[in-house]
Enzyme design. Structure first.
Site, PDB file in Angstrom:
ATOM      1  N   GLU A   4       0.849  -1.184   0.000  1.00  0.00           N
ATOM      2  CA  GLU A   4       0.000   0.000   0.000  1.00  0.00           C
ATOM      3  C   GLU A   4       0.888   1.239   0.000  1.00  0.00           C
ATOM      4  OE1 GLU A   4      -2.843  -0.298   3.169  1.00  0.00           O
ATOM      5  OE2 GLU A   4      -3.748  -2.117   2.360  1.00  0.00           O
TER       6      GLU A   4
ATOM      7  N   HIS B 201      -8.268  10.327   3.632  1.00  0.00           N
ATOM      8  CA  HIS B 201      -8.029   9.228   2.702  1.00  0.00           C
ATOM      9  C   HIS B 201      -8.284   9.750   1.295  1.00  0.00           C
ATOM     10  CE1 HIS B 201      -7.985   5.358   0.759  1.00  0.00           C
ATOM     11  NE2 HIS B 201      -7.598   4.807   1.892  1.00  0.00           N
TER      12      HIS B 201
ATOM     13  N   ARG C 199      -0.352   8.830   1.900  1.00  0.00           N
ATOM     14  CA  ARG C 199      -1.713   9.332   1.737  1.00  0.00           C
ATOM     15  C   ARG C 199      -1.796  10.851   1.696  1.00  0.00           C
ATOM     16  NH1 ARG C 199      -4.878   5.158   5.791  1.00  0.00           N
ATOM     17  NH2 ARG C 199      -4.868   3.402   4.347  1.00  0.00           N
TER      18      ARG C 199
ATOM     19  N   HIS D 177     -10.366  10.820   7.414  1.00  0.00           N
ATOM     20  CA  HIS D 177     -10.188   9.383   7.603  1.00  0.00           C
ATOM     21  C   HIS D 177      -9.588   8.998   8.951  1.00  0.00           C
ATOM     22  CE1 HIS D 177      -9.648   5.233   6.458  1.00  0.00           C
ATOM     23  NE2 HIS D 177      -8.334   5.303   6.580  1.00  0.00           N
TER      24      HIS D 177
ATOM     25  N   ARG E  34      -0.069   9.126   9.107  1.00  0.00           N
ATOM     26  CA  ARG E  34      -0.025   7.683   9.363  1.00  0.00           C
ATOM     27  C   ARG E  34       0.325   6.908   8.102  1.00  0.00           C
ATOM     28  NH1 ARG E  34      -3.924   3.380   8.937  1.00  0.00           N
ATOM     29  NH2 ARG E  34      -5.418   4.876   8.113  1.00  0.00           N
TER      30      ARG E  34
END
Length: 527
Positions: free
Chosen positions: A117, A231, A279, A341, A376
């Protein structure tokens, strides 16, 4: 005011991965434990986590050092390397213990399947059901033997404290409108985040900043509140507000890519990892591309996943959400846009979950453990919940003997409420001025609802309590965002677009006489 009361050794507020892990381990240690959930047991954010758990398998060539590196890079200079080292090092064993409690992850002939990811340089993400990892984790923890008692549909109101200021339990609003007192030698906040500060979020309805507000009212230190991760790929369907379905980062890990309305790639030239960039980078790139559209009227981009083989089989949850919105992701690009998010900061907590208030713990998304810093890394949240849940429980078991109920609290907190009718305006203002792209003027123009004490003869309602919590969480966010005059991670100041060395430090806040006080900052250095 108090309709009923009870006593336990430990009360855990929240029934997600962190709270349930801590509750299981506390109960296994012989400590009388109670879990309090304001809705159904599985209504929190854990069950909605499509992404997986980032965990190292040495056999794949991955290393703890590599995972630590990716975590620190994503954290944009504010990750605590000691905290991050502990979480990523203890992660594999924590996952093994989760599997021993019945959690089942996707596997192949060579073992657990692993994907990549955003922000990761190795395939280290394990999943369950393709895109239903959180739901499987929640199911396993709720079904595992040894789960202690649970009060569902009970809204936690406030931490109660003894005359020395130590936590001694909580007050709760029960389903009948009564106020209960739960005395406890230790209080563990595991309430999740505060996505519903904003008009559009991937979070479920329960994510209203409750734990953050409870901690502030108790006098606890909170930090990194300005860092709210958006997100980049929430499903865009019409004019809907509130919770929107998430399109997992794993889809981009499987080869999907972002394009604008004209079919141009969004991430080309933006970052070396392109569509697998962290992100904050992807969300900001989308926001900027939308602003550059003719007249700035575009409100979404597209995620082209049509080249992914067996998309429906690999991502059944996403496929169902898309088709419910009239979109076939197998043949059509998915309309997506950023949505609030994850709360990267929270209640300041050490490596065992202890906060600045004696006997008060914070774990999971509500806490600022130091793992996430300014942004994060994908799939580190379930990992943190597992590890910090275990660490907090082990510390509590060492600190207290079974039956160590606290002395009576001094004064019980008044129930704080605000008008739910003002919530929509607040959410819209925060989305416009405290989302992805902030300015001093915009932050100063956001007005929060008036919070008041509920009259003792007036039964408070959950919506009014939640609005008061959101209002206080919003005040903390606005305060910290105004103080941080730079852009770092998922905090983007349009009037201060550069990252500054002087701000490589957390901003700590406390609530004193209902005023937010900024903690001492280091003397700025040349940037």
């Amino acid at each position: 005011m108090i309709s009923w009361e009870m006593s336990v050794d430990v009360v855990v507020v929240g029934s997600g991965v962190a709270g349930l892990t801590a509750a299981h381990d506390c109960a296994a240690a012989g400590v009388a434990t109670l879990v309090v959930s304001k809705d159904a047991a599985d209504a929190g954010s854990t069950a909605w986590a499509q992404g997986g758990i980032a965990v190292v398998d040495d056999a794949t060539g991955d290393t703890v050092a590599a995972h630590l590196y990716d975590t620190v890079v994503a954290g944009a200079g504010l990750t605590d390397p000691v905290a991050a080292q502990a979480v990523v090092t203890e992660g594999p064993d924590a996952v093994r213990r989760l599997r021993s409690r019945g959690a089942e992850f996707d596997a192949g002939p060579a073992g657990l399947l692993r994907t990549r990811e955003g922000g990761h340089h190795f395939d280290r993400i394990i999943h369950a059901g393709g895109d239903a990892t959180g739901a499987e984790v929640e199911r396993a923890l709720l079904a595992a033997p040894g789960l202690p008692g649970m009060l569902t549909r009970h809204q936690a109101l406030d931490v109660v404290q003894d005359e020395a200021g130590a936590a001694g339990g909580i007050t709760v609003l029960d389903p009948d409108g009564g106020i209960g007192l739960i005395r406890a030698a230790r209080v563990v906040l595991a309430t999740g985040g505060s996505g519903h500060l904003y008009s559009v979020t991937t979070n479920p309805a329960v994510a209203t900043g409750d734990g953050l507000a409870m901690a502030l009212r108790a006098g606890a230190v909170v930090s990194d509140i300005e860092f709210v991760q958006f997100h980049p790929t929430a499903l865009f369907a019409g004019e809907a507000t509130g919770q929107r379905p998430l399109v997992s980062e794993a889809v981009r890990g499987a080869g999907a890519f972002l394009v604008d309305g004209a079919g141009r790639r969004v991430m080309t030239g933006v970052h070396p990892l392109e569509d697998l960039a962290p992100r904050d980078v992807v969300a900001l790139a989308i926001t900027r591309r939308l602003a550059e559209s003719p007249g700035g009227i575009d409100d979404h981009v597209f995620l082209d996943a049509t080249g992914i083989e067996n998309f429906a089989g690999r991502f059944p949850t996403i496929t169902a959400a898309c088709r419910a919105a009239g979109i076939d992701p197998v043949s059509t690009a998915i309309p997506v846009a950023p949505a609030a998010h994850y709360q990267c900061g929270g209640v300041s907590a050490d490596l065992n979950g202890r906060t600045s208030i004696p006997h008060l713990y914070a774990i999971g998304e509500v806490a600022r453990s130091g793992l996430h810093g300014a942004n994060r890394l994908a799939s580190n949240s379930l990992l943190e919940g597992l590890v910090m849940g275990e660490r907090a429980a082990a510390t509590i078991a060492e600190e207290i003997a079974p039956g160590a109920h606290p002395v009576s609290p001094t004064d019980l907190p008044e129930v704080r409420v605000a008008d739910p009718g003002e919530l929509d305006d607040l959410q819209r203002a925060l989305s416009a001025h405290a989302g992805i792209g902030r300015t001093a003027t915009g932050l100063a123009n956001v007005r929060t609802p008036v919070v008041r004490s509920a009259p003792e003869d007036d039964v408070p309602v959950r919506a009014a309590v939640e609005t008061a919590n959101i209002a206080l969480a919003a005040r903390a966010l606005l305060t910290a965002a105004a103080v941080r005059t730079e852009s770092r991670g998922c905090h983007v100041r349009l009037d201060f677009p550069e990252r500054r060395l002087a701000w490589a430090q957390p901003i700590e806040l406390t609530l004193v006489d209902d005023e937010l006080v900024v903690g001492d900052l280091r003397t700025p250095v040349a940037s």
